[in-house]
Design an enzyme around this catalytic site. Structure first.
Site, PDB file in Angstrom:
ATOM      1  N   SER A 192       0.878  -1.172   0.000  1.00 54.09           N
ATOM      2  CA  SER A 192       0.000   0.000   0.000  1.00 54.09           C
ATOM      3  C   SER A 192       0.914   1.221   0.000  1.00 54.09           C
ATOM      4  O   SER A 192       2.118   1.105   0.270  1.00 54.09           O
ATOM      5  CB  SER A 192      -0.883  -0.001   1.258  1.00 54.09           C
ATOM      6  OG  SER A 192      -0.062   0.186   2.395  1.00 54.09           O
ATOM      7  N   GLY A 242      -9.202  -5.292   3.739  1.00 55.16           N
ATOM      8  CA  GLY A 242      -9.089  -6.321   2.699  1.00 55.16           C
ATOM      9  C   GLY A 242      -9.021  -5.777   1.286  1.00 55.16           C
ATOM     10  O   GLY A 242      -8.886  -6.552   0.338  1.00 55.16           O
ATOM     11  N   ALA A 243      -9.076  -4.440   1.116  1.00 54.30           N
ATOM     12  CA  ALA A 243      -9.024  -3.889  -0.247  1.00 54.30           C
ATOM     13  C   ALA A 243      -7.734  -4.297  -0.944  1.00 54.30           C
ATOM     14  O   ALA A 243      -7.736  -4.716  -2.111  1.00 54.30           O
ATOM     15  CB  ALA A 243      -9.136  -2.366  -0.205  1.00 54.30           C
ATOM     16  N   GLY A 244      -6.639  -4.184  -0.201  1.00 53.21           N
ATOM     17  CA  GLY A 244      -5.345  -4.540  -0.786  1.00 53.21           C
ATOM     18  C   GLY A 244      -5.271  -6.028  -1.107  1.00 53.21           C
ATOM     19  O   GLY A 244      -4.690  -6.442  -2.116  1.00 53.21           O
ATOM     20  N   ASP A 245      -5.858  -6.842  -0.248  1.00 51.56           N
ATOM     21  CA  ASP A 245      -5.857  -8.300  -0.476  1.00 51.56           C
ATOM     22  C   ASP A 245      -6.663  -8.637  -1.730  1.00 51.56           C
ATOM     23  O   ASP A 245      -6.223  -9.421  -2.571  1.00 51.56           O
ATOM     24  CB  ASP A 245      -6.491  -9.039   0.710  1.00 51.56           C
ATOM     25  CG  ASP A 245      -5.841  -8.674   2.031  1.00 51.56           C
ATOM     26  OD1 ASP A 245      -4.644  -8.349   2.024  1.00 51.56           O
ATOM     27  OD2 ASP A 245      -6.542  -8.713   3.056  1.00 51.56           O
ATOM     28  N   ASN A 269      -7.756  -3.470  -9.352  1.00 55.34           N
ATOM     29  CA  ASN A 269      -8.475  -2.269  -8.907  1.00 55.34           C
ATOM     30  C   ASN A 269      -9.970  -2.537  -8.793  1.00 55.34           C
ATOM     31  O   ASN A 269     -10.636  -2.048  -7.870  1.00 55.34           O
ATOM     32  CB  ASN A 269      -8.253  -1.118  -9.893  1.00 55.34           C
ATOM     33  CG  ASN A 269      -6.908  -0.435  -9.693  1.00 55.34           C
ATOM     34  OD1 ASN A 269      -6.220  -0.673  -8.710  1.00 55.34           O
ATOM     35  ND2 ASN A 269      -6.524   0.399 -10.646  1.00 55.34           N
TER      36      ASN A 269
HETATM   37  N1  LIG Z   1     -12.336   4.183  -1.841  1.00 52.99           N
HETATM   38  C1  LIG Z   1     -11.974   3.435  -2.887  1.00 52.99           C
HETATM   39  N2  LIG Z   1     -12.558   3.605  -4.096  1.00 52.99           N
HETATM   40  C2  LIG Z   1     -12.220   2.854  -5.157  1.00 52.99           C
HETATM   41  N3  LIG Z   1     -11.268   1.892  -5.116  1.00 52.99           N
HETATM   42  C3  LIG Z   1     -10.639   1.676  -3.954  1.00 52.99           C
HETATM   43  C4  LIG Z   1     -10.940   2.429  -2.772  1.00 52.99           C
HETATM   44  N4  LIG Z   1     -10.165   2.000  -1.778  1.00 52.99           N
HETATM   45  C5  LIG Z   1      -9.400   1.018  -2.298  1.00 52.99           C
HETATM   46  N5  LIG Z   1      -9.667   0.817  -3.600  1.00 52.99           N
HETATM   47  C6  LIG Z   1      -9.044  -0.157  -4.509  1.00 52.99           C
HETATM   48  O1  LIG Z   1      -8.410  -1.152  -3.734  1.00 52.99           O
HETATM   49  C7  LIG Z   1      -6.986  -1.116  -3.933  1.00 52.99           C
HETATM   50  C8  LIG Z   1      -6.300  -1.372  -2.615  1.00 52.99           C
HETATM   51  O2  LIG Z   1      -6.665  -0.357  -1.692  1.00 52.99           O
HETATM   52  P1  LIG Z   1      -5.631   0.282  -0.647  1.00 52.99           P
HETATM   53  O3  LIG Z   1      -4.565   0.987  -1.376  1.00 52.99           O
HETATM   54  O4  LIG Z   1      -6.455   1.069   0.304  1.00 52.99           O
HETATM   55  O5  LIG Z   1      -5.028  -1.037  -0.013  1.00 52.99           O
HETATM   56  P2  LIG Z   1      -4.585  -1.364   1.463  1.00 52.99           P
HETATM   57  O6  LIG Z   1      -4.217  -0.105   2.179  1.00 52.99           O
HETATM   58  O7  LIG Z   1      -3.581  -2.442   1.356  1.00 52.99           O
HETATM   59  O8  LIG Z   1      -5.923  -1.943   2.051  1.00 52.99           O
HETATM   60  P3  LIG Z   1      -6.127  -2.896   3.306  1.00 52.99           P
HETATM   61  O9  LIG Z   1      -4.879  -2.836   4.143  1.00 52.99           O
HETATM   62  O10 LIG Z   1      -7.296  -2.281   3.975  1.00 52.99           O
HETATM   63  O11 LIG Z   1      -6.380  -4.218   2.715  1.00 52.99           O
HETATM   64  C9  LIG Z   1      -6.682   0.242  -4.531  1.00 52.99           C
HETATM   65  O12 LIG Z   1      -5.525   0.195  -5.333  1.00 52.99           O
HETATM   66  C10 LIG Z   1      -7.941   0.516  -5.328  1.00 52.99           C
HETATM   67  O13 LIG Z   1      -7.864  -0.111  -6.582  1.00 52.99           O
HETATM   68  O1  LIG Z   2      -8.230  -9.362   7.542  1.00 52.56           O
HETATM   69  C1  LIG Z   2      -7.349  -8.283   7.489  1.00 52.56           C
HETATM   70  C2  LIG Z   2      -6.792  -8.133   6.102  1.00 52.56           C
HETATM   71  O2  LIG Z   2      -6.237  -9.318   5.659  1.00 52.56           O
HETATM   72  C3  LIG Z   2      -5.789  -7.005   6.012  1.00 52.56           C
HETATM   73  O3  LIG Z   2      -5.160  -6.975   4.767  1.00 52.56           O
HETATM   74  C4  LIG Z   2      -4.716  -7.125   7.046  1.00 52.56           C
HETATM   75  O4  LIG Z   2      -3.977  -5.937   6.993  1.00 52.56           O
HETATM   76  C5  LIG Z   2      -5.265  -7.304   8.436  1.00 52.56           C
HETATM   77  O5  LIG Z   2      -4.222  -7.565   9.299  1.00 52.56           O
HETATM   78  C6  LIG Z   2      -6.261  -8.435   8.507  1.00 52.56           C
HETATM   79  O6  LIG Z   2      -6.820  -8.445   9.791  1.00 52.56           O
END
Ligand SMILES: Nc1ncnc2c1ncn2[C@@H]1O[C@H](COP(=O)(O)OP(=O)(O)OP(=O)(O)O)[C@@H](O)[C@H]1O
Ligand SMILES: O[C@H]1[C@H](O)[C@@H](O)[C@H](O)[C@@H](O)[C@H]1O
Length: 384
Positions: A192, A242-245, A269
């Site tokens: 991220s 879980g957005a990043g996952d 995305n």
């Molecule tokens: N508010 C949003 N609107 C549209 N797309 C989003 C949004 N938030 C996240 N995304 C999509 O999800 C992807 C991953 O989000 P983010 O960069 O927030 O990951 P993250 O911080 O690793 O998330 P997490 O740790 O909560 O899993 C982004 O690259 C984007 O494509």
């Molecule tokens: O379920 C969530 C998810 O997998 C996230 O990506 C992680 O950052 C958290 O630790 C986890 O609790």
């Protein structure tokens, strides 16, 4: 031993796999000292949810305690002497605030590490090292590199440390970890934007493809001598967890099906944007999934037609990339079906997954990022 055609077929099937490695966990979402939601968590659960939704078969290695309370598609190893990993996520500035920076994570229980001996003996096409609570050891990642054609890593599996008193998640510099020397042997490192500050992107991009996600702004992909931004999809954010996952799940699903990196990142995305719209592990609408699968098939056919053997145009988006973005966006906004029609793959009866022919990635699977591109992208200053 007699090798029958069926056995050979089975062996091929076993080999054409995505191996996901990381512990499931219990997620507790807390706001103003009140528990707002509890959910199955862990990057492994979000990623397998996306891959299953895209009908891609996988294999999953995860450890939990006897207290593990969710039904799942892929049975974890139950450790009698350990408890399931638990994360408390504090959203004290509001769950509708500006994304993950509002969230303070605490690991309040940690299950056992995943060791090299816990991994299957069979080879996999793709390995995904996606730990959440420090369960992946350097030796485990090394074993994955040896037994998978291409390994994708979420940096959160490598750089998290946990406060010894309250378990608050802190990050350390990637170069200070025991994983650093393994980077030239992995194919993709996903971080991220917050986590990317803990690595030297300019250095790491020399060894592997780096994907930095940036919430509602989409993501950016970096190679040795090129980089490109990938457009986001609109979403009404409810919970960033879980957005990043899910992004990584969608990205891998795209690559598994032979999409070029920029197109696969679009799929990442899309699944990231679908995930933030729901609290906890998202349930994807079955008709939406079908539309996305249809678009991916169409895109594959289109790219086959315009494929060029010219290896020099490595860092270009394939023709029609913007149209693919628009088609996926349309697939997303087509009105969803009624709530009764929503399909949630009941974990107790796993959905039969269709076997997808996964391209064979050699040890130097980095050629996967040398897909066919036709539109110029911004290159790094001072580089060709
Ligand atoms: N508010 C949003 N609107 C549209 N797309 C989003 C949004 N938030 C996240 N995304 C999509 O999800 C992807 C991953 O989000 P983010 O960069 O927030 O990951 P993250 O911080 O690793 O998330 P997490 O740790 O909560 O899993 C982004 O690259 C984007 O494509
Ligand atoms: O379920 C969530 C998810 O997998 C996230 O990506 C992680 O950052 C958290 O630790 C986890 O609790």
């Amino acid at each position: 031993m007699v090798t029958t055609a069926a056995a050979a077929h089975k062996t091929r099937q076993q080999q054409n796999r995505v191996l996901i490695v990381g512990n499931y966990c219990h997620d507790v979402l807390i706001q103003n000292d009140t528990v707002k939601a509890e959910s199955l968590g862990g990057a492994a659960s979000f990623i397998s949810n996306v891959l299953n939704g895209m009908s891609i078969s996988c294999n999953l290695v995860s450890k939990v305690g006897e207290d593990f309370k969710y039904p799942v598609n892929y049975s974890p190893v139950v450790i009698p002497t350990s408890k399931t990993t638990v994360f408390h996520a504090y959203f004290d500035l509001g769950i509708h605030g500006n994304g993950h920076q509002d969230r303070v994570l605490r690991r309040v229980c940690a299950c056992d590490s995943i060791r090299p001996s816990d991994l299957p003996d069979t080879r996999s096409n793709f390995g995904m090292a996606v730990g959440v609570g420090g369960e992946i050891l350097p030796a485990t990642l090394e074993r994955m590199i040896e037994s998978c054609d291409a390994v994708f890593v979420d940096i959160q599996a490598l750089i998290r440390i946990f406060d010894s008193v309250d378990g608050t998640v802190k990050l350390v510099k990637l170069e200070e970890t025991g994983f650093y020397s393994l980077l030239p042997r992995i194919v993709v490192l996903k971080a991220s934007s917050e986590e990317a500050a803990f690595m030297d992107v300019e250095e790491v991009r020399k060894w592997c493809c780096v994907v930095v996600t940036n919430g509602k702004d989409g993501c950016k992909v970096y190679w040795k001598d090129g980089e490109l931004g990938i457009s986001p999809f609109l979403a009404n954010q409810e919970d960033p967890t879980g957005a990043g996952d899910s992004f990584l799940g969608g990205f891998a699903a795209g690559l598994v099906q032979g999409l070029a990196v920029p197109d696969a990142a679009l799929l990442g995305n899309l699944f990231g944007s679908l995930t933030v719209e729901q609290i906890g592990l998202p349930k994807f609408d079955s008709r939406l999934l079908q539309r996305v699968k249809d678009e991916v098939q169409r895109r594959k056919m289109q790219c086959l037609r315009c494929e060029r053997s010219d290896n020099e145009l490595k860092f270009l988006k394939p023709v029609g990339h913007e149209q693919f973005h628009a088609s996926l966006g349309a697939a997303k906004i087509t009105p969803p079906c009624s709530i009764q029609d929503r399909q949630w793959n009941p974990p107790s009866s796993p959905k039969k997954t269709e076997q997808i022919a996964i391209p064979h990635y050699t040890a130097q699977a980095k050629s996967l990022v040398n897909s066919v591109y036709e539109e110029p992208i911004q290159t790094v200053e001072g580089k060709p």
